[in-house]
Enzyme design. Structure first.
Site: not given
Ligand SMILES: NCc1[nH]cc(CCC(=O)O)c1CC(=O)O
Length: 442
Positions: A23, A91-92, A137, A139-140, A157, A159-160, A162-163, A250
Site C-alpha cells: 500500500s 497502532k495496528d 473507527s 474510537r473516532r 473504510r 486507504n487514504v 479512498t477516504r 485496536c
C-alpha cells in the site's frame, strides 16, 4: 541507494531485507525507515514486498481476520527468514507479544493527532448539524458523537486515497484521518483541521512506527537501535500498556496519548486516555502522571482506574459495528441503510478502522466506476471487490483558497493536568435524521 558496506555484523552479509506491504502508506513508511537505516548503518537496505492474504483475498477484510492478517503475514515472512525487518504502524500492532520477534526500534513519532479533511476547507467548527463525516473507527466515531455537534458519522473504510476521495467527490462533508498517515504520504496540505486532543484522543501509538526483527538477529537489531527514540518508546509503551490492560483491541473505542509532562528535570510523562460508548452517550476520560521510566506501570494504573469507572462495558461496546453505531443513527454513504459501510480499500490505512465490522457485511456502495485505483495506490483485491467510489487522491479540490492547512502546530504541551473526568455522560444529539456524531479511530 548506496551499498556502502554490505554485510557487516551478522546477517547473511547481504542487504537488509525490509518487508513491506504494497500500500502507498506502507511503502512510504518503509522507504523512510530504509533511508534512515542506510544512513545510520551504512548497509544496503532493500524493500521486499510481502503479499498478504488481505491483499489477495477478495473477501471483505473482516471475514479473513481483520487487520491482523497484514501484521501476521509480515511476521510470518520475518520468522521464515524471507525478510529481516518489518515496519508496522505501531497502532495496528496487537498488544500481545510476538514469540520469536522483538521490537527493535520505535523511531521518533510523527504528529499523533487525528485530522479532518473537510470539503471546501471546512474545519470541525464549520460543519453544520447533520454534516456527514466519515470514519471507520469506533474510537473516532465515539468521540465525534460525544462532541454533541449533531454530526452524521458515516462508516467508511479504505486507504487514504479512498477516504479523502469521498470528500473530493462530494459524497461526504469530511473524513477523519491520522495526521501521520497524510504527512508520510506528503498530503498534509489537504488537512483542513487538526482535532484537539482534548476533544478527540488518538489511538494508542498512533503516529508511531514499530520496527520488528527476529529475536536472534543481533545484527539487524543493532542496525535498528540507531533509529530508536526513547521518548517515542516511552509514550507508546504507556499507551499500549493501557490498551492491553483494558483488554481492548485496536478497534475498541479507546484513545490514549502520553506526552512529556512539565516538571523539574524532565522524565515525567502524562498519560491521558478515553474510553467511550460508540454512540457517544458515555465518555470516560482520565489522566495520570508519572515517571517515564515506569511507562508501562502508568498505563496499567490508568487502565485500572478506567475499569473501576466501568470501562469494560464500553470496551465491549466497540465491537459490533452494526449495532451501537447504527443504532445511534450512524449514517452511511450513498444513501445506504444505517449501519452500512463503505468498504473499499483495506489498505495501509485499513488498520483499526474496520472495528468489529464482522457483524455488518459491507454494503455495496452504488456502483460507480471500475475498481481502478490510482496508479500510486495498487488496488487491493478487497477494495476491488467493492466498487470504490471515485478516487482522486491528490485532488486539491478540497482546499479552497484561503484555507491554510491547520495541521501544523505540534500537539499542545501539557494540556490536561492530572485531572479525571469520569463518566462525562453526554447525550448524542438525536436529530431527526437519526444520526449525529463523529468518531475517531484507533
Ligand atoms: N487505521 C489504519 C492506519 N494505521 C496507521 C495509520 C496512519 C499512520 C499512523 O497512525 O501511524 C492509519 C490511517 C489512519 O488512521 O488514518
Amino acid at each position: 541507494m548506496t551499498a556502502a558496506e554490505v554485510g557487516g555484523a551478522g546477517a547473511a552479509g547481504g542487504p537488509l531485507r525490509l518487508g513491506t506491504r504494497r500500500s502507498p502508506l506502507a511503502r512510504a513508511q518503509s522507504e523512510m525507515v530504509a533511508e534512515r537505516l542506510r544512513a545510520t548503518s551504512g548497509r544496503a537496505v532493500v524493500l521486499v514486498e510481502v503479499t498478504t492474504q488481505g491483499d489477495v483475498d477478495r473477501a471483505p477484510l473482516r471475514q479473513i481476520g481483520g487487520t491482523g492478517v497484514f501484521v501476521a503475514a509480515l511476521r510470518e515472512a520475518l520468522l521464515e527468514g524471507r525478510v529481516d525487518l518489518a515496519v508496522h504502524s505501531f497502532k495496528d500492532l496487537p498488544t500481545a507479544p510476538a514469540p520469536g520477534l522483538v521490537l527493535a526500534a520505535v523511531p521518533p513519532r510523527e504528529d499523533p493527532r487525528d485530522v479532518l479533511v473537510g470539503a471546501g476547507g471546512a474545519g470541525l467548527g464549520d460543519l453544520p448539524v447533520g454534516a456527514r463525516v466519515g470514519t471507520g473507527s469506533p474510537r473516532r466515531a465515539a468521540q465525534l458523537r460525544a462532541l454533541g455537534l449533531g454530526l452524521d458519522v458515516v462508516d467508511v473504510r479504505g486507504n487514504v486515497d479512498t477516504r479523502v476521495g469521498f470528500v473530493t467527490s462530494g459524497r461526504l462533508d469530511a473524513v477523519v484521518l491520522a495526521s501521520a498517515g497524510l504527512r508520510r504520504l506528503g498530503r498534509h496540505d489537504e488537512v483542513t483541521d487538526v482535532l484537539d486532543v482534548d476533544q478527540v484522543l488518538p489511538a494508542p501509538a498512533q503516529g508511531a512506527l514499530a520496527l520488528e526483527c527476529r529475536a536472534d538477529d543481533d545484527a539487524t537489531a543493532q542496525a535498528c537501535a540507531a533509529l530508536d527514540d526513547p521518548a517515542a518508546r516511552a509514550a507508546t509503551t504507556a499507551e499500549r500498556a493501557l490498551l492491553a490492560a483494558l483488554e481492548a483491541g485496536c478497534s475498541a473505542p479507546v484513545g490514549a496519548l502520553a506526552r512529556p509532562a512539565a516538571g523539574e528535570g524532565g522524565g515525567l510523562l502524562e498519560l491521558v486516555a478515553v474510553v467511550a460508548a460508540t454512540d457517544g452517550s458515555r465518555v470516560l476520560r482520565r489522566s495520570v502522571r508519572g515517571d517515564e521510566a515506569e511507562a508501562a506501570e502508568l498505563g496499567r494504573r490508568l487502565a485500572a482506574e478506567l475499569l473501576a469507572d466501568g470501562a469494560a462495558d464500553l470496551v465491549a461496546d466497540g465491537a459490533p459495528a452494526g449495532s451501537a453505531a447504527a443504532g445511534a443513527g450512524g449514517g452511511s454513504l450513498g444513501g445506504l441503510p444505517a449501519g452500512g459501510a463503505l468498504d473499499v480499500a483495506p489498505d495501509a490505512v485499513a488498520g483499526p478502522d474496520h472495528g468489529g465490522a464482522a457483524a455488518a457485511p459491507p454494503v455495496e456502495p452504488p456502483p460507480t466506476r471500475p475498481p481502478v485505483d490510482t496508479p500510486v495506490a495498487p488496488v487491493l483485491p478487497d477494495e476491488a471487490g467493492t466498487p470504490p467510489l471515485p478516487i482522486h487522491p491528490s485532488s486539491p479540490a478540497l482546499r479552497p483558497a484561503g484555507t491554510p492547512p491547520p495541521g501544523s502546530q505540534p500537539p499542545p504541551g501539557g494540556t490536561s493536568s492530572t485531572r479525571r473526568t469520569p463518566g462525562t455522560a453526554q447525550t448524542p444529539p438525536a436529530d431527526a435524521r437519526g444520526s449525529s456524531s463523529q468518531e475517531s479511530e484507533a
